[in-house]
Design a protein around this motif. Structure first.
Motif, PDB file in Angstrom:
ATOM      1  N   TYR A   1       0.810  -1.212   0.000  1.00 25.86           N
ATOM      2  CA  TYR A   1       0.000   0.000   0.000  1.00 25.86           C
ATOM      3  C   TYR A   1       0.850   1.272   0.000  1.00 25.86           C
ATOM      4  CZ  TYR A   1      -3.658  -3.281   1.351  1.00 25.86           C
ATOM      5  OH  TYR A   1      -4.536  -4.339   1.390  1.00 25.86           O
TER       6      TYR A   1
ATOM      7  N   GLN B   1      -7.626  -1.780   3.282  1.00 22.31           N
ATOM      8  CA  GLN B   1      -8.301  -2.846   2.549  1.00 22.31           C
ATOM      9  C   GLN B   1      -9.690  -2.430   2.076  1.00 22.31           C
ATOM     10  OE1 GLN B   1      -8.130  -6.126   5.311  1.00 22.31           O
ATOM     11  NE2 GLN B   1      -6.182  -6.875   4.527  1.00 22.31           N
ATOM     12  N   THR B   2     -10.236  -1.406   2.708  1.00 18.75           N
ATOM     13  CA  THR B   2     -11.593  -0.965   2.364  1.00 18.75           C
ATOM     14  C   THR B   2     -11.621   0.426   1.729  1.00 18.75           C
ATOM     15  OG1 THR B   2     -11.877  -0.151   4.639  1.00 18.75           O
ATOM     16  CG2 THR B   2     -12.659  -2.369   4.151  1.00 18.75           C
TER      17      THR B   2
END
Length: 233
Positions: free
Chosen positions: A95, A124-125
């Protein structure tokens, strides 16, 4: 990832850090109490939080240093305890590919169990974030830890008698809360229970905290296998 100028939609790292802050306050306070009651000065206790910033490792360091342990044993013990950070860094690296490399060494210092758990859940969201998110999350948590350490150390000079003030369960309680934040779906529940039980079992076999590393690696592998198995059904 977001483009320049589109800041309004990015993740708020300060807001995400609030659960960590609430957990760090009692734990950091307890650490400050333990440190001063173990014979260290307020400045030494706070310096350890400033330059080490690793909750469990700091408790271990205080214990070993007060017992007169040599520096080699101290460093090697803390290194083993913090080996799990290799896993955290590897997981977060995917990320941070679009973030300038000059930020990576700085941000790496602030990765803890708690900041990793919150960051990985957010990332992740949400796909819209910059290095600003990491700085907000990390620095807010870091400030809370150092401040709580200072309060605990100062309070230790005023509180006599036992240092057991009922904060023993603060650390495991926060870890449980962080785990529950990440569990969604039966697959994650299964992997969490499997990894936890495996870690407990290995605790009686492996030295130090290596049971955590081994259980995490096996749990991750099991997660991949379960995911493939479910897809093939």
């Amino acid at each position: 990832m977001i483009v320049d100028g589109d800041v309004r939609k990015s993740i708020n790292g300060v807001k995400s850090a609030l659960p960590i802050v609430l957990g760090y306050l009692p734990i950091g306070f307890a650490y400050g109490l333990v440190g001063v009651k173990s014979g260290f000065t307020i400045s030494q206790v706070v310096a350890l939080s400033l330059f080490v910033y690793a909750g469990s490792a700091q408790f271990i360091a205080i214990s070993l240093l007060s017992a007169g342990t040599n520096i080699v044993t101290l460093v090697s013990t803390i290194f083993i305890v913090n080996l799990r950070h290799f896993l955290y860094s590897t997981s977060l690296s995917q990320y941070m590919k679009h973030i300038s490399r000059k930020h990576i060494p700085i941000l790496s210092f602030f990765i803890t169990d708690e900041t990793y758990a919150v960051a990985i859940t957010d990332l992740q969201t949400n796909s819209e974030y910059t290095e600003g998110y990491f700085y907000q999350l990390f620095l807010t948590s870091y400030t809370a830890w150092v401040f709580a350490s200072f309060l605990g150390a100062v309070s230790a000079t005023l509180i006599g008698g036992s240092i057991n003030v009922g904060l023993d369960f603060a650390l495991p309680a926060m870890y449980i809360a962080l785990l529950l934040m990440q569990i969604s779906g039966y697959k994650k529940v299964f992997i969490s229970v499997f990894s936890g039980l495996l870690s407990i079992t290995l605790m009686f076999v492996l030295p130090g905290n290596t049971n955590v590393i081994v259980a995490a690696l096996i749990g991750a592998g099991m997660g991949v296998l379960v995911d493939k198995w479910v897809r093939n059904l």
